[in-house]
Write an enzyme that holds these catalytic residues in place. Structure first.
Site, PDB file in Angstrom:
ATOM      1  CG  HIS A 145      -1.840  -1.170   1.264  1.00 13.95           C
ATOM      2  ND1 HIS A 145      -1.423  -2.406   1.703  1.00 13.95           N
ATOM      3  CD2 HIS A 145      -3.124  -1.311   0.874  1.00 13.95           C
ATOM      4  CE1 HIS A 145      -2.432  -3.269   1.595  1.00 13.95           C
ATOM      5  NE2 HIS A 145      -3.475  -2.630   1.095  1.00 13.95           N
ATOM      6  CE  LYS A 172      -5.298  -4.602  -1.627  1.00 14.98           C
ATOM      7  NZ  LYS A 172      -5.914  -4.560  -0.314  1.00 14.98           N
ATOM      8  CE  LYS A 316     -20.233  22.941 -19.375  1.00 15.56           C
ATOM      9  NZ  LYS A 316     -21.562  23.410 -19.164  1.00 15.56           N
ATOM     10  CG  ASP A 353     -24.134  23.058 -21.804  1.00 20.13           C
ATOM     11  OD1 ASP A 353     -24.578  21.970 -21.417  1.00 20.13           O
ATOM     12  OD2 ASP A 353     -23.137  23.621 -21.325  1.00 20.13           O
TER      13      ASP A 353
HETATM   14  P1  NAP Z   1     -17.919  27.790 -15.685  1.00 23.05           P
HETATM   15  O1  NAP Z   1     -17.607  27.810 -17.115  1.00 23.05           O
HETATM   16  O2  NAP Z   1     -16.826  27.486 -14.732  1.00 23.05           O
HETATM   17  O3  NAP Z   1     -18.523  29.233 -15.274  1.00 23.05           O
HETATM   18  C1  NAP Z   1     -18.899  29.506 -13.966  1.00 23.05           C
HETATM   19  C2  NAP Z   1     -19.625  30.845 -13.913  1.00 23.05           C
HETATM   20  O4  NAP Z   1     -20.185  30.992 -12.613  1.00 23.05           O
HETATM   21  C3  NAP Z   1     -18.718  32.054 -14.135  1.00 23.05           C
HETATM   22  O5  NAP Z   1     -19.462  33.067 -14.747  1.00 23.05           O
HETATM   23  C4  NAP Z   1     -18.331  32.431 -12.706  1.00 23.05           C
HETATM   24  O6  NAP Z   1     -17.997  33.797 -12.565  1.00 23.05           O
HETATM   25  C5  NAP Z   1     -19.629  32.161 -11.992  1.00 23.05           C
HETATM   26  N1  NAP Z   1     -19.457  31.872 -10.568  1.00 23.05           N
HETATM   27  C6  NAP Z   1     -18.939  30.738 -10.040  1.00 23.05           C
HETATM   28  N2  NAP Z   1     -18.980  30.801  -8.700  1.00 23.05           N
HETATM   29  C7  NAP Z   1     -19.533  32.012  -8.386  1.00 23.05           C
HETATM   30  C8  NAP Z   1     -19.845  32.656  -7.170  1.00 23.05           C
HETATM   31  N3  NAP Z   1     -19.594  32.090  -6.004  1.00 23.05           N
HETATM   32  N4  NAP Z   1     -20.418  33.883  -7.219  1.00 23.05           N
HETATM   33  C9  NAP Z   1     -20.683  34.463  -8.409  1.00 23.05           C
HETATM   34  N5  NAP Z   1     -20.416  33.899  -9.597  1.00 23.05           N
HETATM   35  C10 NAP Z   1     -19.840  32.684  -9.588  1.00 23.05           C
HETATM   36  O7  NAP Z   1     -19.102  26.761 -15.353  1.00 23.05           O
HETATM   37  P2  NAP Z   1     -20.335  26.315 -16.285  1.00 23.05           P
HETATM   38  O8  NAP Z   1     -19.983  25.060 -16.966  1.00 23.05           O
HETATM   39  O9  NAP Z   1     -20.818  27.463 -17.037  1.00 23.05           O
HETATM   40  O10 NAP Z   1     -21.424  25.883 -15.183  1.00 23.05           O
HETATM   41  C11 NAP Z   1     -22.045  26.855 -14.373  1.00 23.05           C
HETATM   42  C12 NAP Z   1     -23.205  26.230 -13.604  1.00 23.05           C
HETATM   43  O11 NAP Z   1     -24.192  25.743 -14.491  1.00 23.05           O
HETATM   44  C13 NAP Z   1     -22.817  25.023 -12.741  1.00 23.05           C
HETATM   45  O12 NAP Z   1     -23.540  25.074 -11.547  1.00 23.05           O
HETATM   46  C14 NAP Z   1     -23.254  23.830 -13.551  1.00 23.05           C
HETATM   47  O13 NAP Z   1     -23.560  22.707 -12.742  1.00 23.05           O
HETATM   48  C15 NAP Z   1     -24.502  24.398 -14.208  1.00 23.05           C
HETATM   49  N6  NAP Z   1     -24.781  23.689 -15.467  1.00 23.05           N
HETATM   50  C16 NAP Z   1     -25.949  23.005 -15.559  1.00 23.05           C
HETATM   51  C17 NAP Z   1     -26.264  22.330 -16.719  1.00 23.05           C
HETATM   52  C18 NAP Z   1     -27.550  21.590 -16.821  1.00 23.05           C
HETATM   53  O14 NAP Z   1     -27.657  20.712 -17.680  1.00 23.05           O
HETATM   54  N7  NAP Z   1     -28.515  21.919 -16.000  1.00 23.05           N
HETATM   55  C19 NAP Z   1     -25.386  22.354 -17.810  1.00 23.05           C
HETATM   56  C20 NAP Z   1     -24.212  23.094 -17.689  1.00 23.05           C
HETATM   57  C21 NAP Z   1     -23.925  23.753 -16.502  1.00 23.05           C
HETATM   58  P3  NAP Z   1     -16.503  34.327 -12.813  1.00 23.05           P
HETATM   59  O15 NAP Z   1     -16.381  34.552 -14.297  1.00 23.05           O
HETATM   60  O16 NAP Z   1     -16.434  35.580 -12.027  1.00 23.05           O
HETATM   61  O17 NAP Z   1     -15.581  33.253 -12.314  1.00 23.05           O
END
Ligand code: NAP
Length: 531
Positions: A145, A172, A316, A353
């Site tokens: 381990h 293992k 992304k 998306d």
């Molecule tokens: P991402 O590319 O990392 O972008 C994150 C975004 O959220 C940025 O604009 C960031 O702002 C902002 N952010 C993060 N934490 C924050 C906070 N504490 N306060 C204010 N703003 C904050 O991520 P993403 O892929 O776009 O995903 C964003 C969200 O959407 C996630 O929760 C994800 O689970 C959800 N999502 C859902 C689906 C669905 O199918 N329902 C699909 C895709 C994503 P900054 O630019 O200032 O960092």
């Protein structure tokens, strides 16, 4: 990593009649009760759960009477037994005399144990001591381990040779993943090994070693009875192995798909895809991939075995750069959420998306306005406010613009809002601006940040006071299904669309691209309704 499909598979599986099983990798449940009675109850649960064998962790027992207790366990255990008496110096709980510890393992062997586990450090001496006395049915697992890291491929090869040289029946080793790419070196060992090998990588970044060992020829994996009650970091439950990952149906030709993200453990995608693969009889498995560096991940897992990927927070945008080709929509959005490996090995990226989210928002508006008099998209001419400028934000802003909406983008980092606004032709706002931004009634709001996501469910990106200016509010967050934002929007009289709609919509698209089969839409909805 390159692998051969003719992987050497471990021998020794026990096929239960009627059970469809495409690999011989065994599932072992660690039994860690502190009394023999408790252990025996758990061995019964392990059998009922579908385990092949149990690992009796003798070092967990309080008040252990070796002769009597070993006899009782061996007599009453409903499954084959592996006895481990792990000392503190190898990560276990036993702190007593070494000779007494090894005597107990020798006794377990004589009393009918199917396997015993001996640590590499003492294995040579131990194996010499039992030469000529070992019952035929008992196999000695010699284990090592490493709680710090996963050594180089060369060092791992040397480790296997050293373990073999002690006279081990089964090799293992368990190492620790500092990065998910560490696991590839371990698969290289199991797939090419001429001896049965149990090779597992501890920690969340090592999770795939515990699942894909069935594909890459591992002898055994561990599955726990309860989540969090583990004998080593990162062990999945036996339920997840069997029901979520369809462990028995994995084989050398199984294609690997997965969600790349950080964090990623909360994603429901594996539930959705694996359920659909099973129902369609598609030979694939979909896993959580906790990835720190996307480029390094794809350099390492470069074989056709690793066939398709969903991509989530925060990768992304980085994913656009590692793809050999990116479709026009993903290029405009600047974010890829779906990557496929083509037959020539090149990576093709696209963005699925916004499709699900935008059509669900359109449906929501049509429902609100009874569909009457709407020609074309109900988004046309509306003011669409996007919170966030990451991958999901870009997708929503692009999709809304495509449908003829006027778009405003608010983001924590204003520069990113401005950059995106300039690309799509929108206005840029700070998050603070949002609470005073209500130039008109009937606006649409889309939160695409992780604000409000589990575990921080009390957070919301906008003050409730201004929600009355919105006719529809969408939240990309889908854990929980109803976020604080959606609850407050509903209380303010807005229609709401949950992130689940976006999730299911993008999953339809990806499933069809991954498998070439029509997505089982009803099954997707039914599966998600249960979570
Ligand atoms: P991402 O590319 O990392 O972008 C994150 C975004 O959220 C940025 O604009 C960031 O702002 C902002 N952010 C993060 N934490 C924050 C906070 N504490 N306060 C204010 N703003 C904050 O991520 P993403 O892929 O776009 O995903 C964003 C969200 O959407 C996630 O929760 C994800 O689970 C959800 N999502 C859902 C689906 C669905 O199918 N329902 C699909 C895709 C994503 P900054 O630019 O200032 O960092």
């Amino acid at each position: 990593m390159e692998t051969t499909t003719g992987a050497l598979l471990a021998s020794g599986s026990k096929m239960t009649s009627g059970e469809m099983r495409w690999n011989p990798t065994l599932i072992c449940v660690p039994i860690m009760g502190d009394s023999v009675g408790e252990m025996l109850v758990d061995t019964g649960k392990a059998k009922a759960s579908g385990a092949d064998l149990v690992e009796i962790r003798l070092d967990c027992l309080k008040n252990f009477s070796p002769h009597e207790d070993l006899k009782t366990i061996i007599k009453h255990c409903p499954l084959p037994t592996l006895f481990t008496y792990r000392p503190k110096w190898e990560g276990g709980q036993y702190e007593g005399d070494e000779k007494e510890r090894l005597d107990v393992l020798r006794l377990a062997m004589e009393l009918g144990a199917d396997y015993i586990d001996v640590e590499l450090q003492v294995a040579l001496e131990f194996n010499n001591s039992i030469r000529g006395k070992k019952p035929e049915k008992c196999r000695v697992i010699v284990s090592s381990h490493n709680y710090q890291c996963t050594p180089s491929a060369e060092d791992l090869g040397n480790l296997v040779a050293t373990i073999q040289a002690t006279g081990a029946d089964i090799v293992k080793f368990a190492t620790t993943a500092l990065d998910i790419t560490d696991v590839a070196r371990v698969f290289q060992i199991t797939v090419h090994s001429q001896v049965p090998v149990i090779a597992l990588v501890m920690g969340e970044r090592g999770l795939i070693s515990r699942i894909l060992c069935a594909k890459f020829g591992g002898y055994l994996t561990f599955g726990t009875l309860e989540s969090g009650i583990v004998s080593a970091p990162g062990q999945p439950t036996i339920r997840d192995l069997l029901d979520l990952y369809n462990f028995r149906q994995l084989g050398p030709d199984t294609k690997v798909f997965g969600i790349i993200g950080k964090p990623v453990g909360h994603s429901k995608s594996p539930i959705l895809y694996n359920e659909a693969f099973k129902s369609a009889g598609f030979d694939g498995v979909y896993v959580h991939l906790l990835v720190d560096d996307v480029a390094k991940f794809f350099q390492t897992y470069s074989s056709s075995d690793f066939a398709g990927f969903s991509c989530t927070i925060p990768h992304k945008e980085a994913a656009v750069k590692i793809c050999n080709e990116v479709d026009q929509v993903a290029k405009s959005i600047g974010a890829v959420n779906c990557i496929m490996r083509r037959s020539d090995g090149e990576l093709f990226g696209c963005n699925t998306d916004y499709v699900g989210a935008i059509s669900a928002i359109e449906d929501g508006l049509r429902g609100r306005e009874n569909g009457s008099g709407i020609v074309g998209s109900p988004l046309s001419g509306k003011l669409f406010v996007v919170i966030g400028a990451g991958g999901a934000g870009k997708a929503l802003a692009y999709g809304a613009k495509e449908k003829g909406a006027r778009v405003a983008i608010a983001n924590r980092t204003y520069e990113r809002a401005k950059e995106l606004a300039d690309i799509v032709g929108a206005d840029a706002l700070t998050l603070a601006d949002l609470n005073n931004f209500h130039p008109e009634d009937g606006m649409i709001l889309a939160n695409t940040t992780s604000i409000g996501m589990q575990p921080k469910v009390d957070e919301t990106p906008i003050s409730k006071d201004v929600l009355k200016y919105y006719s529809l509010v969408f939240d990309a967050v889908y854990t929980p299904k109803v976020t604080r934002l959606l609850r407050e929007a509903e209380e303010s009289g807005a229609s709401t669309v949950s992130g689940l709609e976006m999730f299911i919509g993008q999953a339809y698209e990806q499933y069809e691209r991954f498998t070439g089969l029509p997505a089982p839409k009803e099954l997707f909805r039914k599966t998600m309704a249960n979570y």
